[in-house]
Design a protein around this motif. Structure first.
Motif, PDB file in Angstrom:
ATOM      1  N   VAL A 182      -2.578 -10.553   9.407  1.00  0.00           N
ATOM      2  CA  VAL A 182      -3.087  -9.220   9.069  1.00  0.00           C
ATOM      3  C   VAL A 182      -2.153  -8.172   9.663  1.00  0.00           C
ATOM      4  O   VAL A 182      -1.814  -8.229  10.855  1.00  0.00           O
ATOM      5  CB  VAL A 182      -4.519  -9.017   9.601  1.00  0.00           C
ATOM      6  CG1 VAL A 182      -4.993  -7.594   9.291  1.00  0.00           C
ATOM      7  CG2 VAL A 182      -5.471 -10.034   8.995  1.00  0.00           C
ATOM      8  N   VAL A 183      -1.738  -7.238   8.821  1.00  0.00           N
ATOM      9  CA  VAL A 183      -0.858  -6.138   9.250  1.00  0.00           C
ATOM     10  C   VAL A 183      -1.598  -4.833   8.993  1.00  0.00           C
ATOM     11  O   VAL A 183      -2.136  -4.615   7.900  1.00  0.00           O
ATOM     12  CB  VAL A 183       0.473  -6.157   8.474  1.00  0.00           C
ATOM     13  CG1 VAL A 183       1.360  -5.005   8.924  1.00  0.00           C
ATOM     14  CG2 VAL A 183       1.177  -7.492   8.668  1.00  0.00           C
ATOM     15  N   GLY A 184      -1.619  -3.942   9.982  1.00  0.00           N
ATOM     16  CA  GLY A 184      -2.257  -2.639   9.822  1.00  0.00           C
ATOM     17  C   GLY A 184      -1.220  -1.542   9.686  1.00  0.00           C
ATOM     18  O   GLY A 184      -0.273  -1.471  10.480  1.00  0.00           O
ATOM     19  N   VAL A 185      -1.365  -0.678   8.688  1.00  0.00           N
ATOM     20  CA  VAL A 185      -0.449   0.450   8.499  1.00  0.00           C
ATOM     21  C   VAL A 185      -1.278   1.735   8.461  1.00  0.00           C
ATOM     22  O   VAL A 185      -2.486   1.730   8.196  1.00  0.00           O
ATOM     23  CB  VAL A 185       0.379   0.314   7.201  1.00  0.00           C
ATOM     24  CG1 VAL A 185       1.263  -0.921   7.269  1.00  0.00           C
ATOM     25  CG2 VAL A 185      -0.535   0.244   5.979  1.00  0.00           C
ATOM     26  N   ALA A 186      -0.593   2.863   8.715  1.00  0.00           N
ATOM     27  CA  ALA A 186      -1.285   4.150   8.758  1.00  0.00           C
ATOM     28  C   ALA A 186      -1.794   4.541   7.371  1.00  0.00           C
ATOM     29  O   ALA A 186      -1.268   4.102   6.345  1.00  0.00           O
ATOM     30  CB  ALA A 186      -0.340   5.222   9.297  1.00  0.00           C
ATOM     31  N   TYR A 187      -2.803   5.424   7.378  1.00  0.00           N
ATOM     32  CA  TYR A 187      -3.419   5.828   6.108  1.00  0.00           C
ATOM     33  C   TYR A 187      -2.475   6.637   5.226  1.00  0.00           C
ATOM     34  O   TYR A 187      -2.619   6.645   4.001  1.00  0.00           O
ATOM     35  CB  TYR A 187      -4.701   6.621   6.377  1.00  0.00           C
ATOM     36  CG  TYR A 187      -5.930   5.733   6.417  1.00  0.00           C
ATOM     37  CD1 TYR A 187      -6.608   5.396   5.259  1.00  0.00           C
ATOM     38  CD2 TYR A 187      -6.381   5.201   7.620  1.00  0.00           C
ATOM     39  CE1 TYR A 187      -7.723   4.576   5.290  1.00  0.00           C
ATOM     40  CE2 TYR A 187      -7.492   4.376   7.667  1.00  0.00           C
ATOM     41  CZ  TYR A 187      -8.165   4.069   6.490  1.00  0.00           C
ATOM     42  OH  TYR A 187      -9.259   3.242   6.537  1.00  0.00           O
ATOM     43  N   ASP A 188      -1.509   7.350   5.817  1.00  0.00           N
ATOM     44  CA  ASP A 188      -0.590   8.126   5.009  1.00  0.00           C
ATOM     45  C   ASP A 188       0.637   7.332   4.562  1.00  0.00           C
ATOM     46  O   ASP A 188       1.596   7.881   4.029  1.00  0.00           O
ATOM     47  CB  ASP A 188      -0.148   9.381   5.768  1.00  0.00           C
ATOM     48  CG  ASP A 188       0.544   9.033   7.092  1.00  0.00           C
ATOM     49  OD1 ASP A 188       0.605   7.823   7.420  1.00  0.00           O
ATOM     50  OD2 ASP A 188       1.000   9.961   7.778  1.00  0.00           O
TER      51      ASP A 188
END
Length: 276
Positions: A182-188
């Motif tokens: 699982v990789v998390g990236v910013a909303y923008d």
């Protein structure tokens, strides 16, 4: 003094009489058993070659070869006993009674034997496949009549009695496993660019299989990041190392493209009391 000499002569004559009476039959019986051993070995090798050409599984093949050898040797043993003049009917009856007692004493062993035959002929897994069962997992090293041996990822060996396997829920991974990263990236973040970067990492990584194709998808909208699930397939031997290598490669690829992996954030507001 004459009496001891006479006793010795009687013993010698008796031994000679017994040797002349039973010796030829005993020698013949031993020769029959030796011939049976070699005949069983020859029959086993011939059957093994035939089963190899038929493409039969190695575990089933080994079982059938052993049964053939035992049956041939048993046949020659019966011939040897008949040559010695042994009555087989009382012997068989005695063995039956003894067998019943042994069966009661060895219920667990016989349960493993029955379960082993079930595993060998139904083939829910094969040597070289990775399985998970009864709280244990590993690559199948050997399947015998009484137990199954797994090679654990920590290089230990797990020996499971076959009766513990039959009837349990079995997870058979086969020869490959699927990672779940699982990789998390910013909303923008430009999600298309992030997915493209991850896809490039998977396509160029040597341990990732192209068939089945990796799965990359947006899996969740979390509090402070967009979660991207990365689920590539790798060989069993590469499963332990591939996860760490891919995490590092994905991190470096996202940093090179200035894609932000945000820290968890919480917004806390303190509301003051109005003056009374």
């Amino acid at each position: 003094m004459d009496e001891p000499i006479a006793t010795l002569e009687q013993s010698r004559d008796r031994a000679t009489e017994l040797a002349l009476h039973y010796g030829p039959g005993l020698i013949t019986a031993i020769a029959i058993l030796i011939a049976g051993y070699f005949a069983g070995a020859w029959a086993g090798r011939a059957l093994d070659r035939l089963l190899q050409r038929l493409g039969l599984d190695v575990t089933v093949r080994g079982l059938l070869v052993r049964i053939t050898r035992v049956m041939v040797l048993l046949l020659f043993a019966i011939m040897a006993l008949q040559n010695l003049g042994v009555e087989l009917l009382p012997l068989v009856a005695g063995l039956g009674i003894a067998g019943a007692g042994i069966a009661l004493a060895l219920q667990g062993v016989l349960g493993n034997l029955a379960a082993g035959l079930t595993i060998i002929f139904t083939r829910p897994f094969k040597v070289g496949e990775y399985i998970s069962i009864v709280g244990e997992e590993g690559m199948v090293d050997a399947i015998s009549l009484f137990n199954t041996v797994l090679s654990h990822p920590d290089r230990s060996r797990v020996v499971i009695p076959n009766r513990k396997i039959v009837g349990e829920i079995l997870h058979n991974y086969g020869g490959i496993r699927q990672l779940d990263l699982v990789v998390g990236v910013a909303y923008d973040t430009d999600i298309g660019a992030a997915l493209s970067a991850i896809d490039e990492v998977l396509r160029t990584h040597g341990k990732v299989l192209t068939d089945p194709a990796p799965v990359i998808r947006v899996s969740a909208l979390a509090d402070s990041s967009v979660h991207i699930s990365v689920m590539p397939w790798v060989a069993i031997a590469d499963y332990g190392a591939a996860g760490g290598e891919l995490n590092r490669a994905i991190l470096e690829s996202l940093r090179a493209r200035r894609i932000v992996i945000p820290f968890p954030q919480r917004e806390v507001r303190l509301l003051g009391r109005e003056a009374g």
